[in-house]
Design an enzyme around this catalytic site. Sequence first.
Site, PDB file in Angstrom:
ATOM      1  N   HIS A  67     -44.963   1.698  -7.895  1.00  0.00           N
ATOM      2  CA  HIS A  67     -45.549   2.747  -8.727  1.00  0.00           C
ATOM      3  C   HIS A  67     -46.320   2.073  -9.844  1.00  0.00           C
ATOM      4  O   HIS A  67     -45.907   1.040 -10.360  1.00  0.00           O
ATOM      5  CB  HIS A  67     -44.470   3.656  -9.323  1.00  0.00           C
ATOM      6  CG  HIS A  67     -45.022   4.760 -10.182  1.00  0.00           C
ATOM      7  ND1 HIS A  67     -45.591   5.892  -9.645  1.00  0.00           N
ATOM      8  CD2 HIS A  67     -45.113   4.888 -11.532  1.00  0.00           C
ATOM      9  CE1 HIS A  67     -46.000   6.682 -10.623  1.00  0.00           C
ATOM     10  NE2 HIS A  67     -45.725   6.100 -11.772  1.00  0.00           N
ATOM     11  N   ASP A 146     -38.306  17.708 -11.792  1.00  0.00           N
ATOM     12  CA  ASP A 146     -39.328  16.897 -12.468  1.00  0.00           C
ATOM     13  C   ASP A 146     -40.658  17.630 -12.547  1.00  0.00           C
ATOM     14  O   ASP A 146     -41.354  17.560 -13.563  1.00  0.00           O
ATOM     15  CB  ASP A 146     -39.533  15.572 -11.732  1.00  0.00           C
ATOM     16  CG  ASP A 146     -40.742  14.820 -12.258  1.00  0.00           C
ATOM     17  OD1 ASP A 146     -40.724  14.422 -13.444  1.00  0.00           O
ATOM     18  OD2 ASP A 146     -41.732  14.668 -11.515  1.00  0.00           O
ATOM     19  N   ARG A 153     -43.732  19.185 -20.442  1.00  0.00           N
ATOM     20  CA  ARG A 153     -44.023  18.028 -21.308  1.00  0.00           C
ATOM     21  C   ARG A 153     -45.518  17.885 -21.551  1.00  0.00           C
ATOM     22  O   ARG A 153     -45.962  17.574 -22.656  1.00  0.00           O
ATOM     23  CB  ARG A 153     -43.492  16.742 -20.668  1.00  0.00           C
ATOM     24  CG  ARG A 153     -41.976  16.577 -20.719  1.00  0.00           C
ATOM     25  CD  ARG A 153     -41.520  15.458 -19.807  1.00  0.00           C
ATOM     26  NE  ARG A 153     -42.123  14.184 -20.185  1.00  0.00           N
ATOM     27  CZ  ARG A 153     -42.377  13.198 -19.335  1.00  0.00           C
ATOM     28  NH1 ARG A 153     -42.099  13.333 -18.041  1.00  0.00           N
ATOM     29  NH2 ARG A 153     -42.909  12.075 -19.765  1.00  0.00           N
ATOM     30  N   SER A 168     -38.761  10.890 -14.837  1.00  0.00           N
ATOM     31  CA  SER A 168     -39.845  11.463 -14.045  1.00  0.00           C
ATOM     32  C   SER A 168     -40.253  10.534 -12.910  1.00  0.00           C
ATOM     33  O   SER A 168     -40.377  10.943 -11.755  1.00  0.00           O
ATOM     34  CB  SER A 168     -41.056  11.759 -14.950  1.00  0.00           C
ATOM     35  OG  SER A 168     -42.115  12.309 -14.203  1.00  0.00           O
ATOM     36  N   LYS A 172     -38.577  10.813  -8.520  1.00  0.00           N
ATOM     37  CA  LYS A 172     -39.459  10.962  -7.350  1.00  0.00           C
ATOM     38  C   LYS A 172     -39.329   9.764  -6.417  1.00  0.00           C
ATOM     39  O   LYS A 172     -39.290   9.903  -5.195  1.00  0.00           O
ATOM     40  CB  LYS A 172     -40.914  11.130  -7.795  1.00  0.00           C
ATOM     41  CG  LYS A 172     -41.184  12.420  -8.553  1.00  0.00           C
ATOM     42  CD  LYS A 172     -42.661  12.675  -8.717  1.00  0.00           C
ATOM     43  CE  LYS A 172     -43.334  11.724  -9.693  1.00  0.00           C
ATOM     44  NZ  LYS A 172     -43.002  12.027 -11.094  1.00  0.00           N
TER      45      LYS A 172
END
Length: 424
Positions: A67, A146, A153, A168, A172
Amino acid sequence: MMTDIQTFVNGVTNGSLSDTEVEQWMRNVYDNGLSVEKTVELTHAMLHSGTILEWPDEWKHLVVDKHSTGGIGDKVSLVLAPALAACGMKCPMIAGRGLAHTGGTLDKLESLDGYDVSISPEKAHEMVNDIGCMIGGQTGEIAPADKRMYAIRDVTGLIASVPLITGSILSKKAAEGLAALVMDIKVGRAAFMTNVDEARTLAESIVSTGAGLGISTRVTLTEMDTPLGFAAGNALEVLESVETLRGAGPADLEELVCIQGGVLLHATGICETVDEGAYKIHDSLIDGSAMAVFEEMCIAQGVKQSTFESESNLLAALGLLDSALNTTEFSASQPGWIADIDAMALGTVVLELGGGRRNLGDEIDAGVGFVLDAHVGSLLIEGEPWITIYHRGELSNEHREIIEDAIIFSNDAVDAESRIIEII
């Protein structure tokens, strides 16, 4: 603050908590933080708010992903997922969309005509089993808590909270059933984190929470002051990704792909060292095996097989042969070595030309962007091209000035340094 994290996440997921109540709970976290143990508890609850992908016992230790916090020209995922699959890994990559100047992996792949990012858990399982990877979007089944928390947010100024960012991202990623994860945190003027200390704090939270979830987690801190690679803009980045998968990509992009891939091959025990893993990833780019996986993945997700049969077919599928797409070349105003190229300035121009979105629902023009002819450390003579802008209509004088001011020259030789600041 509500002490029972599981009750909070249940309330987020089933709607029994109002948006105001969810905001208040998260604002408390934003203001006061969470301990490592509580961050793990929050992430675990968010993860279990939806479907968790499950894999056969014989290869679930090979399931990996990466990520990135995003940046200008950051196309690592497009190359890394198929390269990992070519090296025997399984990569069920759930990617995101771009916002503001940072590009999104899904938007880039959708610039390929026919590419479908909507992958059901059943389709993901089939592709990861048969091909070794898939790149798709977050479905309603994956970490639904999320999805709601992030939306709240985003409109209440609660994005920049380390525990909430950690929850978050990892809720995932953990839902993919991972054995190992590498997180790429960009640092610099065009990054979400502008200084190393902030990035290191997030990195340590990601690593400790990942470990608490049973995922072998590593973080690379990488420089994002200058554009990564030579191309930025959705279709142009896919084109450069293909070049990289064919073993002819930019050195800085190839470095990140190989090192991050090497980290994962080492973390899963396939290779004894990160360096050995990096060489294995590099070999997959040179021998064509990574490109073969990329083609197979794209075809499985809706792209015509003929797209990859010729360069003109690929350009057409990316919309880069559109006669309404104009190009403007900018040349060096003086001789010298390139000392700096302002990624944030150029990324903002691409955004304003339609290549990005200011709000999540905005449409993107996949064809606009830029291609650099040189990078930091290159020696140019006066009048030599250094960048080509892809745009619609005419470039405004304001954009021309921003582009011309984005490059800084030096009379002395400049060394191009590694993008990697630190591995945590």
